[in-house]
Design a protein around this motif. Structure first.
Motif, PDB file in Angstrom:
ATOM      1  N   LYS A 223       2.881  -5.758   7.965  1.00  0.00           N
ATOM      2  CA  LYS A 223       4.305  -5.980   7.749  1.00  0.00           C
ATOM      3  C   LYS A 223       5.026  -5.839   9.086  1.00  0.00           C
ATOM      4  CE  LYS A 223       8.069  -4.579   4.650  1.00  0.00           C
ATOM      5  NZ  LYS A 223       8.469  -3.650   3.547  1.00  0.00           N
ATOM      6  N   HIS A 224       5.847  -6.858   9.382  1.00  0.00           N
ATOM      7  CA  HIS A 224       6.572  -6.871  10.650  1.00  0.00           C
ATOM      8  C   HIS A 224       5.614  -6.709  11.831  1.00  0.00           C
ATOM      9  CE1 HIS A 224      10.156  -6.748   8.249  1.00  0.00           C
ATOM     10  NE2 HIS A 224       9.929  -5.506   7.813  1.00  0.00           N
ATOM     11  N   GLY A 225       4.438  -7.326  11.675  1.00  0.00           N
ATOM     12  CA  GLY A 225       3.472  -7.303  12.757  1.00  0.00           C
ATOM     13  C   GLY A 225       2.662  -6.030  12.863  1.00  0.00           C
TER      14      GLY A 225
END
Length: 267
Positions: free
Chosen positions: A14-16
């Motif tokens: 999530k979000h990298g």
């Protein structure tokens, strides 16, 4: 655990940012062989539930039978390699199936969905009657029924669904599968089995796009109205117009696109 679901270990991000290993669930997809009177006919990828209805629906939509009464028995055998669905046909239907298979032997295939020649794809379907009429306002809650029948899809996001509604928009039956055509075959198999002595007027709603195969299967079983959540393809529209099926795409409760035969839809 719900039939048709298995657990697996995954790493989500999530979000990298990669997250720790955790348990998730996925829809089961397995090879299913349909075997008629001991001879294997086709192998399809499917969710291993409601396979008896799939066998009946496939047999009807592929014109192997004309009535569910021509199937004398269905046995389902599970193995490590996959699932075998043994279908016992009447002698007459089995002879016709063998003749069809013999005529196909040695022909070069065009590669379209298991058919061998182009004329097998573009088959004529007699025009449907214009008896069924509906008010679109009666179907504004229909998408909820798709969600209700997706017990596997609701947990995994991995299935399509097909539901049968009466002409007033009331839910009758619904089925799901990883394959949209298989979900439709399951529904049509159930319809032929349990609703054959009842009023068969109604509407099919599918969670996918409307391909020409979906239109073809629907029309072959005498259903006059097909709603699809997504788009219709060019061949689906052409087939629907030819057989006078009412085809509605991008169906979203209060809006949609009518591609053919709007005469069944009342104001």
């Amino acid at each position: 655990m719900t039939v048709g679901i298995e657990k697996c270990s995954v790493n989500k991000f999530k979000h990298g940012q990669l997250q720790p290993l955790q348990e998730d669930v996925v829809a089961i997809e397995r090879p299913v062989a349909l075997i008629y009177n001991g001879i294997s006919h086709v192998v399809m990828m499917a969710t291993p539930k409601d396979l008896n209805y799939f066998a009946i629906g496939f047999s009807l939509t592929e014109k192997i039978i004309e009535s569910v009464d021509e199937i004398y028995g269905i046995d389902i055998i599970d193995s490590e390699q996959g699932i075998e669905v043994h279908i016992e046909l009447s002698s007459r239907r089995f002879m016709q199936l063998k003749e069809k298979r013999r005529n196909l032997t040695g022909r070069s295939g065009c590669g379209i969905c298991g058919t061998e020649q182009l004329e097998q794809v573009c088959q004529f379907i007699p025009p449907l009657s214009l008896n069924d009429k509906i008010h679109l306002s009666d179907f504004e809650q229909s998408l909820n029924y798709l969600k209700e029948v997706q017990t596997v899809g609701g947990q995994t996001g991995g299935t399509h669904a097909a539901v049968w509604l009466d002409l007033n928009g009331n839910f009758i039956a619904g089925f799901e599968d990883v394959g949209r055509h298989v979900a439709l075959d399951k529904l049509l198999g159930y319809r032929a089995t349990f609703l054959r002595n009842q009023n068969l007027k109604g509407v099919i709603l599918v969670s996918s796009r409307a391909s020409y195969e979906m239109v073809q299967k629907t029309a072959r079983c005498g259903v006059e109205i097909l709603f699809a959540v997504s788009a219709a393809t060019s061949m689906a529209i052409e087939q629907a117009k030819q057989c006078q099926l009412t085809l509605v795409g991008f169906f979203r409760d209060t809006q949609g696109v009518i591609y053919s035969t709007k005469e069944r839809i009342l104001k």
